[in-house]
Structure formats: structure tokens, C-alpha cells
Design an enzyme around this catalytic site. Structure first.
Site, PDB file in Angstrom:
ATOM      1  N   ASP A 233     -97.604 -37.987  -7.848  1.00  0.00           N
ATOM      2  CA  ASP A 233     -97.619 -37.551  -6.462  1.00  0.00           C
ATOM      3  C   ASP A 233     -98.509 -36.308  -6.386  1.00  0.00           C
ATOM      4  O   ASP A 233     -98.866 -35.724  -7.407  1.00  0.00           O
ATOM      5  CB  ASP A 233     -96.185 -37.253  -6.022  1.00  0.00           C
ATOM      6  CG  ASP A 233     -96.091 -36.873  -4.560  1.00  0.00           C
ATOM      7  OD1 ASP A 233     -96.838 -37.445  -3.759  1.00  0.00           O
ATOM      8  OD2 ASP A 233     -95.279 -36.000  -4.230  1.00  0.00           O
TER       9      ASP A 233
ATOM     10  N   ASP B  39     -91.569 -35.622  -7.022  1.00  0.00           N
ATOM     11  CA  ASP B  39     -90.520 -34.631  -6.789  1.00  0.00           C
ATOM     12  C   ASP B  39     -89.721 -34.870  -5.518  1.00  0.00           C
ATOM     13  O   ASP B  39     -88.730 -34.200  -5.280  1.00  0.00           O
ATOM     14  CB  ASP B  39     -91.120 -33.222  -6.726  1.00  0.00           C
ATOM     15  CG  ASP B  39     -91.945 -33.004  -5.456  1.00  0.00           C
ATOM     16  OD1 ASP B  39     -92.633 -33.949  -5.038  1.00  0.00           O
ATOM     17  OD2 ASP B  39     -91.870 -31.902  -4.891  1.00  0.00           O
TER      18      ASP B  39
ATOM     19  N   ASP C 200     -90.084 -40.404  -3.449  1.00  0.00           N
ATOM     20  CA  ASP C 200     -90.614 -40.833  -4.746  1.00  0.00           C
ATOM     21  C   ASP C 200     -89.576 -41.589  -5.572  1.00  0.00           C
ATOM     22  O   ASP C 200     -89.933 -42.231  -6.559  1.00  0.00           O
ATOM     23  CB  ASP C 200     -91.091 -39.610  -5.553  1.00  0.00           C
ATOM     24  CG  ASP C 200     -92.290 -38.930  -4.908  1.00  0.00           C
ATOM     25  OD1 ASP C 200     -93.102 -39.646  -4.295  1.00  0.00           O
ATOM     26  OD2 ASP C 200     -92.405 -37.703  -5.008  1.00  0.00           O
TER      27      ASP C 200
END
Length: 665
Positions: free
Chosen positions: A367, A559, A563
Site C-alpha cells: 500500500d 496498514d 487492506d
């Protein structure tokens, strides 16, 4: 200490337990837990002297007996006196092993290593080889003691985590300070923390500023300065002035408690190699036992000058050599050492199987926000159309964003500042991957990305395609009201992280819900191989599926709550544990405690080194055992060589396994 801390020593399956349960099935394990029968030694809690005391007594008696036999003969040292002498020398080291053999048989584990050692040494007594019988068991006991010490050292790093929280805290009550048990503190209590003291619970800082040592949580001892209102976590050590902290989580719900739970459960997840060795030992041990019987009896039919005691001796040598302890100790210990080394560096593996998986990873998919960037945003530009009241719109936006935990909300709050408790937000909802929607003063307010405006068919004239900042679009009363641009900074070690991944021949891919222009800018700065922006949560899942189908194994690093599905889908899910959401941390297989992306290649390297050491031990044990087994069956190896082949190889394997704890990554 909390239940977690107290129970860890008993509940965490240590390497010795794995050693003792080589061929045991799960029901045997359950018996251990329920009726108090436990194959693991209690010696890990004893002093080194007490650990080796039985071996010392046995050694002194053995050496004295050998002296009487060979160097200074005594008339009285013969017959039953000589036999009794060696029996007494045998008992301190032999009785515990015989007891374990009986207990193993009680739980239907007939071919344990204890059974092999007991039969081999008692057989040696039966044919009059008293010194060798004592020596075999003595060396075995010494090897066990060293292995116990090695396991204890391997567990040391993890045990240190268990001692990070104080049992007591100082609480402000009616203007005075009172010391209470940490687990009795409640949410909302105000704690006083003096310089040098450890924080017992998670909270927010009430003092203006304070510096903390965060090594308990991150593996990094450098000071971390916090300002009023910032989150501080259990295990942090106050470095300077007296500080006050308001408790925000119960003792057992703190971030460190969750870390302890992760570490406690880590060894329950066995690697394929460990599982294979356990299955192998379950088959291997009875096979070598029957081969030993064959070595003792079958030559009667084929050898003219057959002497039973001679062939029985060869069979006993064969049994000693065949003991699989080098494998069943060193392999779990190697993985345990890898988990310990990782935890010392602020990386938590939830199981040794993930060490294996990470060692073979081909793609790291990450990410952007909070993973490769700081996740600390600042408002750069505010563009509100003139037909709207700018202050009013910003006030509404801030009120709505306060319901979000995204770092963007903090940036807007820091910029706008003011709120109005009289304003009511109705029918508020979060639209995943788009933003927030509510009703204020009878009009619909939308705050999010431009996909949110598209979803509600709201036209806009802003040209945002080429902006390299995150853009927050605003619509009020069905009309486009303007936008905010917000910037995030790239983490200082992010570029080096990507370079290290490339050095390992691991491909780096970035997936983000942020707009493509921003994602491409960050990807270009970091030299990331492939990047995709404007992704919804389901788009991330589909991209990971594509990579899994075409390019091999995937580790996903994220995080946020969004996700969690991708973390679960990937071969290895890695969560940033500092800023990371509880959902991401719960779903992840590996947790990086300090949010540093450089820990990603470090985790991969630890996995590679652990696997390398494990296979070194497997190769060493099999090679030496096969050679000496052949020599033993042919009568070319004595009981002494058998002892050194068994215990010596086991000790070499253990020393090699603990080597990983000394490595720098």
C-alpha cells in the site's frame, strides 16, 4: 502480571516440548496439558549448576569406576560391588530418561528417543558393558542439558517482551497519587509516569511534551518525542520529566498485550519442514528399532560363528546412533531462533511457517499511505467555489471527517481547528473506497475522492488529473463545492527498501486507492516496478489475484482496514503495527512494529537465513548418521562412536541453530 504474561511460560509450546513429542500425536499433547504430564524439562528455570548436577555426579562416579577398572585396581571393586557402583553412576542420568520412556509408552508413543536410549543402555548393562552404558546416558544427559540451555536462550528475546509492562502504576485520584495494580486501572484514569518508568497501559499524553524509549515495541532504542494528545503505548519508557497519561485501553487490550499474544502463539504454527520431520521421526524410529532387532537376531541364520552378545552389542550401537534428537531439536530451535531474532528487531512472525514462505517470496505488493509514506498529511491548498461560504463548508467537512480514523481527517482537523457542537450530522455513512456522506442543515454533504462525486452524478470542473497531491473533493446540496489538496511525505527508508528488494530479486508493486498521478509520482521516486492507483478494495484483491496467477508468491504490506482482505488473500500478509488498524494486524501473518518499510527486506532475509540453517542441520544430521549407522551395523563403530555421533551431531546442530540469534540483519 496479566493472565497473558503468567500463562505464556506454561502454554507456549517450546522447543523442548517439540523434542519430547517427536512421534506423539495431538491426543498425547492434550494429555500433557490436562493431566500434568509434560515432556518439557523444568530445568530452564534452574541454575546452570543444578541443570548439570546429575551429570556431574554421574561423571565423577564413572571416572572413579574406570580408574578402579584400569589404573589403580582394588580387590573389593569386583562382582556385585562393581555392578552396583555403575548402577548408582547410571541412576542420576538414566532414571529421568527411563521415566520419560514409560510415560511416552503410557500415551501410546512406543518408539520415542527415550525408549531407544533406555533399551540401548539397559542392554549394555545386560551384556556387562557397564562403563559404556553409563557413558551413553551421561553424554545424552549432557547433550539434553546443553539443548535446554540453548532453548532457554532462544526464548530469552521473547521473554524480555513479557517483562516490559510494570505490575503497578501510579494513578491520580482526587488530587493525590495512588499506586494500584496495572490491570485494575480503568479507561479514563490519569497515570503519573516518572523519568525511567515504563508505561503500563496505552493512552494519550496529557503533558505538553515527553520523550520515550520505544525499544519494547519497535526494537529501536532511539528516543521518540511525543506532544500533547498523541498516542503513547504500554512498554514505552519515559526519558525526561514527570509525565501524565490518560488511559485509553484496558490492560489486556493494549498494543503490547496483542504483541505478546502474537509471540505466544507464534510457535503453534509449524513450518512444513518441522511437520515433515515430526512425521518422518514417527515412521523412522520404529523402523530403526526393528532393524536393530534384525541386526541382533538375523545373523544367527547366516553367520557360522554367531555370538549373540556380539550382535546384540552391534544392535545397541545401531539404536544409539539412530536416535533422531539432532533433527527434532535443532529444526524447531532454528525456527524459534528466527522468530526470536525477528522480534528483537521489531518484526513479529505469527508462526514459523511464515518464515519459510517469506524466504521464497517473489513479489512484495505494498500500500502507499502509511506503508511507504509517513501517513502524516498536511493541507496544501483549499479551493472553495465563491457561491459557497468557505468557513461554513470547511467546518462541515471537519465535523464529518472527525468520524474517520484516516490520517487525512487529522490533517483537515489541524487545518480547520474549530468545531460547532450545535451542528447535527444525520444519516452519516462511509462508502468504502470513496469517502463519507451525511446530511447537514437539510442538505447532502459528500467528502471523499472524485469517484464519490461520480457515483452521485455530481459534475465538477476541477482539473485534478495531473496533481501529485491527494485531493479531497467536496459536494454540498448536490453541487460541486470545491476541493482540498493534501500532501504526504515519503518515509526516509522507503527508497532503500525497494533497492534491497531488487537486490533479492523480489519485485516491488504498489497498489493504492489514491489517485493515479499521486501513486505514479511516489512509485517513480522509489523506483517501484509497477504501480496502480484509483483502486477500490475489491480492485486491490483482483490485482493481487492477477499477480498470484502470473508471477508467483505474494507478500502484501498494508496498514488500513481496507487492506485486511488483501492481506488475508496473499501468501504472506504483513501489517504495519504502529499506525496500522487492529483489523490489519489481526489478519496479518507478520507485523512490523515500528512501521519502517526497511523491515520488509529484513524479514525476508531472516526467513532466508533461518531456512538455510535448518537445511544445514538436516544435511549434517542425515549424512553423519547414515555413515555411522553403516559402520555400526558392520561392527566397525563402538558405543563410544555412537554416543559422539548422536550427541555430538545434536550439539553441533544446536550450536548452528542458535547462530541466527547472533546475526545482524
Amino acid at each position: 502480571m496479566s493472565k497473558i504474561c503468567c500463562s505464556t511460560e506454561d502454554d507456549t509450546p517450546d522447543v523442548k516440548k517439540a523434542h519430547k513429542q517427536t512421534a506423539s500425536d495431538h491426543s498425547h499433547k492434550e494429555h500433557n496439558d490436562t493431566d500434568g504430564h509434560d515432556h518439557s524439562h523444568d530445568d530452564t528455570d534452574k541454575s546452570t549448576f543444578m541443570l548439570f548436577l546429575p551429570a556431574i555426579i554421574s561423571l565423577l562416579l564413572l571416572l572413579t569406576g574406570i580408574g578402579f577398572d584400569n589404573y589403580f585396581s582394588q580387590p573389593w571393586f569386583s562382582g556385585w560391588v562393581r555392578t552396583a557402583w555403575y548402577v548408582i553412576a547410571y541412576l542420576p542420568v538414566g532414571l529421568p530418561v527411563i521415566k520419560e520412556a514409560v510415560e511416552s509408552i503410557r500415551y501410546k508413543d512406543f518408539f520415542s528417543e527415550f525408549f531407544l536410549m533406555s533399551i540401548a543402555t539397559l542392554g549394555a548393562f545386560a551384556i556387562g558393558e557397564y562403563p559404556e552404558a553409563v557413558a551413553v546416558m551421561l553424554f545424552y544427559a549432557v547433550g539434553e542439558a546443553f539443548q535446554t540451555m540453548a532453548v532457554s536462550r532462544a526464548k530469552g528475546n521473547i521473554k524480555n517482551l513479557l517483562d516490559q509492562r510494570p505490575d503497578e502504576v501510579t494513578v491520580s485520584q482526587n488530587g493525590t497519587y495512588k499506586t494500584i495494580k496495572a490491570e485494575d486501572a480503568k479507561i479514563g484514569d490519569v497515570l503519573q509516569l516518572k523519568p525511567g518508568e515504563k508505561l503500563g497501559l496505552d493512552g494519550v499524553l496529557l503533558s505538553d511534551r515527553a520523550s520515550f524509549n520505544t525499544s519494547a515495541l519497535t526494537g529501536e532504542s532511539k528516543p521518540d518525542t511525543k506532544s500533547k494528545g498523541e498516542t503513547v503505548l504500554a512498554g514505552m519508557i519515559n526519558l525526561n520529566t514527570v509525565t501524565e497519561v490518560e488511559v485509553t485501553a484496558a490492560y489486556n487490550d493494549s498494543k503490547l498485550s496483542k504483541i505478546l499474544e502474537l509471540v505466544q502463539d507464534a510457535t503453534k504454527q509449524k513450518s512444513p519442514t518441522e511437520l515433515f520431520i515430526r512425521k518422518f521421526a514417527k515412521i523412522y524410529t520404529p523402523i530403526v528399532t526393528f532393524l536393530a532387532v534384525g541386526i541382533a537376531l538375523l545373523p544367527y541364520f547366516f553367520v557360522q560363528d554367531y555370538v549373540f552378545t556380539q550382535w546384540l552389542y552391534r544392535a545397541l550401537v545401531f539404536l544409539v546412533i539412530s536416535c533422531p534428537c539432532a533433527l527434532v531439536i535443532s529444526i524447531p530451535l532454528g525456527y524459534f531462533g528466527g522468530i526470536g531474532a525477528a522480534s528483537r528487531n521489531g518484526i513479529l512472525f505469527k508462526g514459523s511457517n511464515f518464515l519459510d514462505k517469506l524466504a521464497e517470496i517473489k513479489n512484495v505488493v505494498m500500500d502507499k499511505t502509511g506503508t511507504m509514506t509517513e501517513g502524516v498529511f498536511k493541507v496544501q491548498e483549499v479551493v472553495i467555489k465563491p457561491e459557497f461560504n468557505k468557513d461554513e463548508i470547511l467546518l462541515f467537512v471537519n465535523m464529518l471527517e472527525k468520524m474517520s480514523t484516516h490520517p487525512v481527517a487529522t490533517a483537515i482537523d489541524n487545518y480547520v481547528g474549530k468545531t460547532d457542537a450545535t451542528i447535527q450530522l444525520l444519516n452519516t455513512e462511509e462508502i468504502a473506497g470513496h469517502g463519507l456522506k451525511t446530511t447537514v442543515n437539510g442538505k447532502e454533504l459528500l467528502v471523499g475522492n472524485f469517484r464519490l462525486l461520480d457515483k452521485f452524478n455530481i459534475s465538477y470542473d476541477a482539473d485534478t488529473a495531473n496533481m501529485v497531491y491527494t485531493v479531497i473533493a467536496i459536494a454540498y446540496g448536490g453541487k460541486f463545492a470545491g476541493y482540498l489538496t493534501i500532501s504526504d511525505s515519503i518515509k526516509t527508508d522507503a527508497k532503500a527498501t525497494v533497492q534491497k528488494l531488487h537486490d533479492m530479486n523480489v519485485k516491488a508493486v504498489m497498489l493504492s486507492g489514491d489517485k493515479t498521478a499521486v501513486v505514479n509520482y511516489v512509485a517513480h521516486e522509489l523506483a517501484i516496478d509497477t504501480a496502480y492507483g484509483d483502486l477500490l478494495p475489491e480492485d486491490k484483491v483482483n490485482k493481487v489475484k492477477e499477480i498470484l496467477a502470473g508471477s508467483g508468491s505474494v507478500a502484501f504490506v498494508g496498514d488500513g482496514v481496507n487492506d485486511a482482505p488483501v492481506i488475508a488473500l496473499s501468501d504472506v500478509g504483513i501489517a504495519m503495527g504502529g499506525l496500522g488498524s487492529d483489523a490489519a494486524i489481526e489478519t496479518a501473518d507478520v507485523v512490523i512494529q515500528d512501521d519502517m518499510p526497511s523491515k520488509i527486506p529484513m524479514a525476508i532475509n531472516i526467513g532466508k537465513q533461518t531456512k538455510k540453517i535448518v537445511w544445514q542441520n538436516i544435511t549434517l544430521a542425515f549424512t553423519v548418521k547414515v555413515i555411522v549407522l553403516i559402520l555400526g551395523a558392520g561392527g566397525l563403530a563402538t558405543m563410544w562412536e555412537a554416543v559422539f555421533a548422536d550427541v555430538g551431531v545434536a550439539l553441533l546442530a544446536v550450536l548452528n541453530a542458535v547462530r541466527i540469534q547472533k546475526m545482524r540483519f
